[in-house]
Motif scaffolding. Structure first.
Motif, PDB file in Angstrom:
ATOM      1  N   VAL A 427       0.916  -1.254   0.106  1.00 26.82           N
ATOM      2  CA  VAL A 427       0.030   0.009  -0.264  1.00 26.82           C
ATOM      3  C   VAL A 427       1.028   1.115   0.191  1.00 26.82           C
ATOM      4  CG1 VAL A 427      -1.779   1.337   1.188  1.00 26.82           C
ATOM      5  CG2 VAL A 427      -2.037  -1.160   1.230  1.00 26.82           C
ATOM      6  N   GLN A 428       1.874   1.295   0.976  1.00 26.51           N
ATOM      7  CA  GLN A 428       2.904   2.589   0.925  1.00 26.51           C
ATOM      8  C   GLN A 428       4.097   1.740   0.167  1.00 26.51           C
ATOM      9  OE1 GLN A 428       2.129   5.561   2.001  1.00 26.51           O
ATOM     10  NE2 GLN A 428       0.008   4.976   2.602  1.00 26.51           N
ATOM     11  N   VAL A 429       4.593   2.802  -0.763  1.00 28.38           N
ATOM     12  CA  VAL A 429       5.527   2.520  -1.422  1.00 28.38           C
ATOM     13  C   VAL A 429       6.866   3.074  -0.683  1.00 28.38           C
ATOM     14  CG1 VAL A 429       6.980   2.517  -3.822  1.00 28.38           C
ATOM     15  CG2 VAL A 429       4.482   1.976  -3.575  1.00 28.38           C
ATOM     16  N   ASP A 430       7.971   2.497  -0.405  1.00 28.25           N
ATOM     17  CA  ASP A 430       9.333   2.910  -0.442  1.00 28.25           C
ATOM     18  C   ASP A 430      10.280   3.232  -1.329  1.00 28.25           C
ATOM     19  OD1 ASP A 430      11.970   3.469   1.463  1.00 28.25           O
ATOM     20  OD2 ASP A 430      11.490   2.194   2.708  1.00 28.25           O
ATOM     21  N   TYR A 431      10.063   4.519  -1.654  1.00 29.89           N
ATOM     22  CA  TYR A 431      10.810   4.823  -2.877  1.00 29.89           C
ATOM     23  C   TYR A 431      12.427   4.824  -2.862  1.00 29.89           C
ATOM     24  CZ  TYR A 431       6.940   6.794  -5.228  1.00 29.89           C
ATOM     25  OH  TYR A 431       5.628   6.901  -5.816  1.00 29.89           O
ATOM     26  N   LYS A 432      12.914   4.705  -1.587  1.00 24.54           N
ATOM     27  CA  LYS A 432      14.363   4.641  -1.438  1.00 24.54           C
ATOM     28  C   LYS A 432      14.610   3.193  -1.495  1.00 24.54           C
ATOM     29  CE  LYS A 432      18.007   5.486   1.968  1.00 24.54           C
ATOM     30  NZ  LYS A 432      18.247   5.926   3.409  1.00 24.54           N
ATOM     31  N   LYS A 433      13.859   2.277  -1.086  1.00 25.58           N
ATOM     32  CA  LYS A 433      14.016   0.745  -1.134  1.00 25.58           C
ATOM     33  C   LYS A 433      13.914   0.448  -2.590  1.00 25.58           C
ATOM     34  CE  LYS A 433      12.136  -2.465   1.340  1.00 25.58           C
ATOM     35  NZ  LYS A 433      11.397  -3.100   2.317  1.00 25.58           N
ATOM     36  N   VAL A 434      12.946   0.929  -3.257  1.00 26.42           N
ATOM     37  CA  VAL A 434      12.980   0.754  -4.789  1.00 26.42           C
ATOM     38  C   VAL A 434      14.292   1.203  -5.325  1.00 26.42           C
ATOM     39  CG1 VAL A 434      11.626   1.582  -6.951  1.00 26.42           C
ATOM     40  CG2 VAL A 434      10.264   1.028  -4.597  1.00 26.42           C
ATOM     41  N   GLN A 440      20.575  -2.725  -7.399  1.00 27.29           N
ATOM     42  CA  GLN A 440      21.079  -4.006  -7.571  1.00 27.29           C
ATOM     43  C   GLN A 440      20.914  -4.909  -8.697  1.00 27.29           C
ATOM     44  OE1 GLN A 440      21.138  -5.936  -3.401  1.00 27.29           O
ATOM     45  NE2 GLN A 440      19.651  -4.258  -3.061  1.00 27.29           N
ATOM     46  N   ALA A 441      19.770  -4.515  -9.408  1.00 25.04           N
ATOM     47  CA  ALA A 441      19.213  -4.946 -10.652  1.00 25.04           C
ATOM     48  C   ALA A 441      19.765  -4.546 -11.745  1.00 25.04           C
ATOM     49  CB  ALA A 441      17.785  -5.050 -10.633  1.00 25.04           C
ATOM     50  N   GLN A 442      20.633  -3.389 -11.563  1.00 21.39           N
ATOM     51  CA  GLN A 442      21.289  -2.823 -12.684  1.00 21.39           C
ATOM     52  C   GLN A 442      20.438  -1.890 -13.518  1.00 21.39           C
ATOM     53  OE1 GLN A 442      24.181  -5.308 -14.746  1.00 21.39           O
ATOM     54  NE2 GLN A 442      25.230  -5.881 -12.756  1.00 21.39           N
ATOM     55  N   LEU A 443      19.082  -1.394 -13.053  1.00 23.21           N
ATOM     56  CA  LEU A 443      18.297  -0.665 -13.602  1.00 23.21           C
ATOM     57  C   LEU A 443      18.229   0.875 -13.311  1.00 23.21           C
ATOM     58  CD1 LEU A 443      15.146  -3.016 -14.147  1.00 23.21           C
ATOM     59  CD2 LEU A 443      16.626  -1.980 -15.857  1.00 23.21           C
ATOM     60  N   LYS A 444      19.010   1.247 -12.300  1.00 21.25           N
ATOM     61  CA  LYS A 444      18.832   2.531 -11.727  1.00 21.25           C
ATOM     62  C   LYS A 444      19.031   3.634 -12.709  1.00 21.25           C
ATOM     63  CE  LYS A 444      20.809   5.499  -8.182  1.00 21.25           C
ATOM     64  NZ  LYS A 444      21.917   5.613  -6.995  1.00 21.25           N
ATOM     65  N   GLU A 445      20.210   3.467 -13.464  1.00 23.96           N
ATOM     66  CA  GLU A 445      20.343   4.493 -14.418  1.00 23.96           C
ATOM     67  C   GLU A 445      19.171   4.623 -15.613  1.00 23.96           C
ATOM     68  OE1 GLU A 445      23.674   5.629 -17.942  1.00 23.96           O
ATOM     69  OE2 GLU A 445      24.404   3.854 -16.716  1.00 23.96           O
ATOM     70  N   TRP A 446      18.639   3.546 -15.990  1.00 17.78           N
ATOM     71  CA  TRP A 446      17.530   3.310 -16.780  1.00 17.78           C
ATOM     72  C   TRP A 446      16.252   4.234 -16.282  1.00 17.78           C
ATOM     73  CZ3 TRP A 446      12.853   0.491 -15.889  1.00 17.78           C
ATOM     74  CH2 TRP A 446      12.002   0.610 -17.047  1.00 17.78           C
ATOM     75  N   ALA A 447      16.051   3.692 -14.965  1.00 22.85           N
ATOM     76  CA  ALA A 447      15.004   4.562 -14.196  1.00 22.85           C
ATOM     77  C   ALA A 447      15.096   5.903 -14.182  1.00 22.85           C
ATOM     78  CB  ALA A 447      14.758   3.932 -12.859  1.00 22.85           C
ATOM     79  N   GLU A 448      16.094   6.598 -14.011  1.00 26.97           N
ATOM     80  CA  GLU A 448      16.532   7.916 -13.558  1.00 26.97           C
ATOM     81  C   GLU A 448      16.424   8.527 -15.153  1.00 26.97           C
ATOM     82  OE1 GLU A 448      19.822   7.728 -10.395  1.00 26.97           O
ATOM     83  OE2 GLU A 448      20.676   7.716 -12.203  1.00 26.97           O
ATOM     84  N   HIS A 449      16.260   7.950 -16.028  1.00 24.07           N
ATOM     85  CA  HIS A 449      16.244   8.731 -17.461  1.00 24.07           C
ATOM     86  C   HIS A 449      14.545   8.597 -17.663  1.00 24.07           C
ATOM     87  CE1 HIS A 449      20.622   8.536 -17.684  1.00 24.07           C
ATOM     88  NE2 HIS A 449      20.577   9.710 -18.198  1.00 24.07           N
ATOM     89  N   LEU A 450      13.902   8.010 -17.130  1.00 23.48           N
ATOM     90  CA  LEU A 450      12.445   7.906 -17.575  1.00 23.48           C
ATOM     91  C   LEU A 450      11.834   9.014 -17.374  1.00 23.48           C
ATOM     92  CD1 LEU A 450      11.173   4.525 -15.914  1.00 23.48           C
ATOM     93  CD2 LEU A 450      11.795   4.854 -18.161  1.00 23.48           C
ATOM     94  N   PRO A 451      10.820   9.572 -18.256  1.00 24.88           N
ATOM     95  CA  PRO A 451      10.160  11.048 -18.113  1.00 24.88           C
ATOM     96  C   PRO A 451       9.524  11.154 -16.730  1.00 24.88           C
ATOM     97  CG  PRO A 451       8.831   9.271 -19.472  1.00 24.88           C
ATOM     98  CD  PRO A 451      10.303   8.736 -19.268  1.00 24.88           C
ATOM     99  N   GLY A 453      10.354   9.487 -14.037  1.00 25.84           N
ATOM    100  CA  GLY A 453      10.946   8.629 -12.839  1.00 25.84           C
ATOM    101  C   GLY A 453      10.373   7.388 -12.510  1.00 25.84           C
ATOM    102  N   LEU A 454      10.245   7.048 -11.213  1.00 21.28           N
ATOM    103  CA  LEU A 454       9.725   5.904 -10.638  1.00 21.28           C
ATOM    104  C   LEU A 454       8.223   5.941 -10.527  1.00 21.28           C
ATOM    105  CD1 LEU A 454      11.637   5.498  -7.505  1.00 21.28           C
ATOM    106  CD2 LEU A 454      12.065   4.508  -9.538  1.00 21.28           C
ATOM    107  N   ASP A 455       7.441   7.143 -11.227  1.00 13.73           N
ATOM    108  CA  ASP A 455       6.222   7.222 -11.277  1.00 13.73           C
ATOM    109  C   ASP A 455       5.733   7.128 -12.622  1.00 13.73           C
ATOM    110  OD1 ASP A 455       5.600   7.451  -8.616  1.00 13.73           O
ATOM    111  OD2 ASP A 455       6.058   9.490  -8.714  1.00 13.73           O
ATOM    112  N   THR A 456       6.413   6.513 -13.521  1.00  9.91           N
ATOM    113  CA  THR A 456       6.183   6.458 -15.000  1.00  9.91           C
ATOM    114  C   THR A 456       5.553   4.947 -15.179  1.00  9.91           C
ATOM    115  OG1 THR A 456       8.468   7.274 -15.705  1.00  9.91           O
ATOM    116  CG2 THR A 456       7.270   5.944 -17.294  1.00  9.91           C
ATOM    117  N   PRO A 457       4.296   5.412 -16.106  1.00 10.04           N
ATOM    118  CA  PRO A 457       3.499   4.228 -16.288  1.00 10.04           C
ATOM    119  C   PRO A 457       4.255   3.013 -17.283  1.00 10.04           C
ATOM    120  CG  PRO A 457       2.227   6.352 -16.494  1.00 10.04           C
ATOM    121  CD  PRO A 457       3.694   6.652 -16.516  1.00 10.04           C
ATOM    122  N   LEU A 458       4.018   1.820 -17.076  1.00  9.31           N
ATOM    123  CA  LEU A 458       4.717   0.817 -17.668  1.00  9.31           C
ATOM    124  C   LEU A 458       3.971   0.293 -18.883  1.00  9.31           C
ATOM    125  CD1 LEU A 458       6.609  -1.173 -15.071  1.00  9.31           C
ATOM    126  CD2 LEU A 458       7.254   0.712 -16.295  1.00  9.31           C
ATOM    127  N   GLY A 459       2.618   0.701 -18.700  1.00  6.93           N
ATOM    128  CA  GLY A 459       1.801   0.141 -20.031  1.00  6.93           C
ATOM    129  C   GLY A 459       0.965  -1.070 -19.646  1.00  6.93           C
TER     130      GLY A 459
END
Length: 548
Positions: A427-434, A440-451, A453-459
């Motif tokens: 229910v509550q998302v911990d953005y720091k943990k995300v 660790q999954a090597q997706l941080k750089e990709w996520a930072e460049h999303l329009p 950010g972490l709130d980008t819809p994935l479709g």
């Protein structure tokens, strides 16, 4: 049918249904009183020396009564509708939960489109096209009986002539269309299921249908479905027109019988007959139409009864949270499918905490089934699965899921944001943990460049993601919940060689960074198992130790 419906209701709903039935009877009495209130006005009008002031006073009094009566009727109708919608809400939720809890074998063996259709459409139809018509039929039937009884008591001949006109025609209608209406309802249900499947499959398989030039076959199936739905709906509409015709015929026949009786007070009798028919006509028409709707939707009764039936649960025992300090052990595990096909017998395997273990085998050898057993989705026919010496069962598997992560070949992606998909079910998302999990999954750089950010819809179904990104999201999801053991079920088999190597490298880095993390991998390719400490061959039952 009434008994079957009543048995479906919970004890509380049964009590409420009795209260609602009293409301239905009260509505019938109010409707009867509304018709009876017109009689004094009618008699005043027929008096030769009737006073105009008296008639106007009577009209004002009756108008006030009718307004109060209709206000109360609206209140009772709202309470009845609330009850019906509560039944829909409860049945739909119970069916949804029951289907989900029937487990993996049931869900894999049944069309998800069919289950979704039953949870939503069938439960709604049952509530508004089975239960609601029952209440309306009772209300109108009571009104008809009251009016005919009053008419027979006041003027027996007029009452009996009215019965002689209506009853044969109503009985003939019921006998004529009953079986047809049930068949139309069943055929329409099946047509709607196929139509939904055709549409969803076409949208999901757009690329393949285009390349194969196969859309014309899909649109052909779609047209056939529309034709079937339309045909059955037209038949239903025709059946619902019959009550209108029959009630009008009955009125004419009743008047003819009344004239044929040769009464001297024909004017008064005709007026009373007309007032009675004024309310009886729509009441009888409503009874027949609601009966038709009930028959047409009667197929929902069996589906709802089966869907909300609670599966007998094994006696729950007091369970304590799982720990994962030692490992997971398979002791003499055997498994067979419901059809009797035995997949494997007396399987023994010990996976220690912190190990990276690969599992390989030919197609159909039971690799994914073995994972489903270790995750508690399936139960072995013999043997046990133990975590730190504690037996894994269907009843305690939820505790096991608190320390286990699962990354399948096809990652489940909701139509939400990146953050809500990583923190699935929270229910509550911990953005720091995300963000830590993405790193660790090597997706941080990709996520930072999303329009966004972490709130980008994935479709829908993750339509905006590549295969490698989906797999990394699955890994990040397991890391977000701080899982102590990760299960990878052929997670890289659909990826290209480069992406597979990147995922394997990410897992290898994880294994080095978190020495206590246990990883279990199913893979066809030897390259995906290269960094494993040991490899278990399911075909031979042998375990091969490899150097890191």
């Amino acid at each position: 049918m009434i008994k079957k419906i009543y048995k479906l209701l919970s004890e509380r709903q049964q009590k409420r249904s009795v209260a609602v039935m009293f409301m239905v009877l009260l509505r019938a009495l109010l409707d009867f009183a509304g018709v009876a209130a017109l009689i004094p006005v009618l008699l005043a009008i027929l008096e030769p020396d009737g006073s105009r002031e008296k008639m106007l006073t009577l009209c004002c009094i009756i108008l006030l009564f009718v307004m109060l009566k209709n206000g109360l009727v609206i209140l009772l109708a709202r309470m009845q509708s609330r009850f019906l919608l509560d039944i829909y809400r409860d049945f739909s939720r119970r069916m949804f939960v029951n289907y989900y809890r029937r487990g993996l074998l049931f869900l894999k063996g049944t069309s998800s489109l069919q289950l979704g259709h039953e949870v939503n459409y069938v439960c709604y139809t049952f509530s508004l096209c089975v239960l609601a018509p029952v209440f309306r039929i009772v209300s109108d039937l009571v009104l008809v009986l009251l009016m005919i009884s009053a008419l027979v008591i006041w003027e027996p001949i007029a009452g009996l002539l009215l019965c002689a006109a209506f009853l044969p025609l109503a009985g003939g209608y019921v006998g004529l269309v009953r079986k047809h209406l049930r068949r139309y309802g069943t055929e329409e249900l099946e047509a709607r299921r196929k139509q939904l499947r055709t549409v969803v499959e076409a949208f999901r398989g757009f690329a393949e249908l285009e390349v194969a030039h196969a859309f014309f076959t899909t649109i052909s199936f779609f047209d056939q479905g529309i034709e079937s739905i339309t045909r059955n709906r037209l038949r239903m509409e025709i059946c619902q027109l019959f009550p209108l015709f029959l009630s009008e015929i009955a009125i004419v026949c009743g008047l003819a019988l009344l004239i044929g009786a040769g009464r001297e007070d024909l004017g008064l009798m005709s007026s009373v007959f007309a007032v009675a028919a004024f309310r009886l006509l729509p009441a009888i028409r409503s009874i027949l139409n609601n009966w038709g709707t009930l028959q047409n939707a009667s197929y929902t009764l069996e589906i709802v009864a089966e869907g909300i039936a609670d599966i007998p649960q094994k006696e729950m025992e007091t369970e304590f949270p799982f720990t994962f300090r030692q490992g997971i052990e398979l002791c003499g595990v055997s498994f067979a499918f419901p059809d009797g096909h035995i997949l494997f017998r007396d399987l023994n395997l010990n996976i220690k905490r912190g190990e990276c273990v690969g599992i390989r085998g030919t197609s159909g050898s039971g690799k994914s089934t073995l994972f489903n057993l270790m995750l508690g989705f399936l139960e072995p026919i013999s043997g046990e699965i133990r975590i730190d010496g504690k037996r894994l069962t269907v009843n305690n598997r939820e505790e096991w899921y608190k320390v286990a992560g699962y990354v399948p070949q096809e990652i489940f992606v909701t139509e939400g944001t990146l953050a809500t998909n990583i923190a699935l079910g929270q229910v509550q998302v911990d953005y720091k943990k995300v963000m830590n999990a993405l790193e660790q999954a090597q997706l941080k750089e990709w996520a930072e460049h999303l329009p966004q950010g972490l709130d980008t819809p994935l479709g829908e179904f993750g339509s905006r993601l590549s295969g490698g990104q989906k797999q990394r999201i699955g890994i990040a999801r397991a890391l977000y919940k701080q899982a102590e053991i990760l299960f990878f079920d052929e997670a890289t088999s659909a990826l290209d060689h480069r992406t597979e190597q990147e995922i394997n490298h990410a897992l290898q880095e994880l294994s080095h960074q978190r020495h206590e993390l246990t990883i279990v991998i199913i893979a066809h390719r030897e390259s995906s198992l290269a960094f494993c400490d040991r490899i278990f061959d399911l075909d031979s039952g042998n375990i091969y130790t490899k150097e890191k």
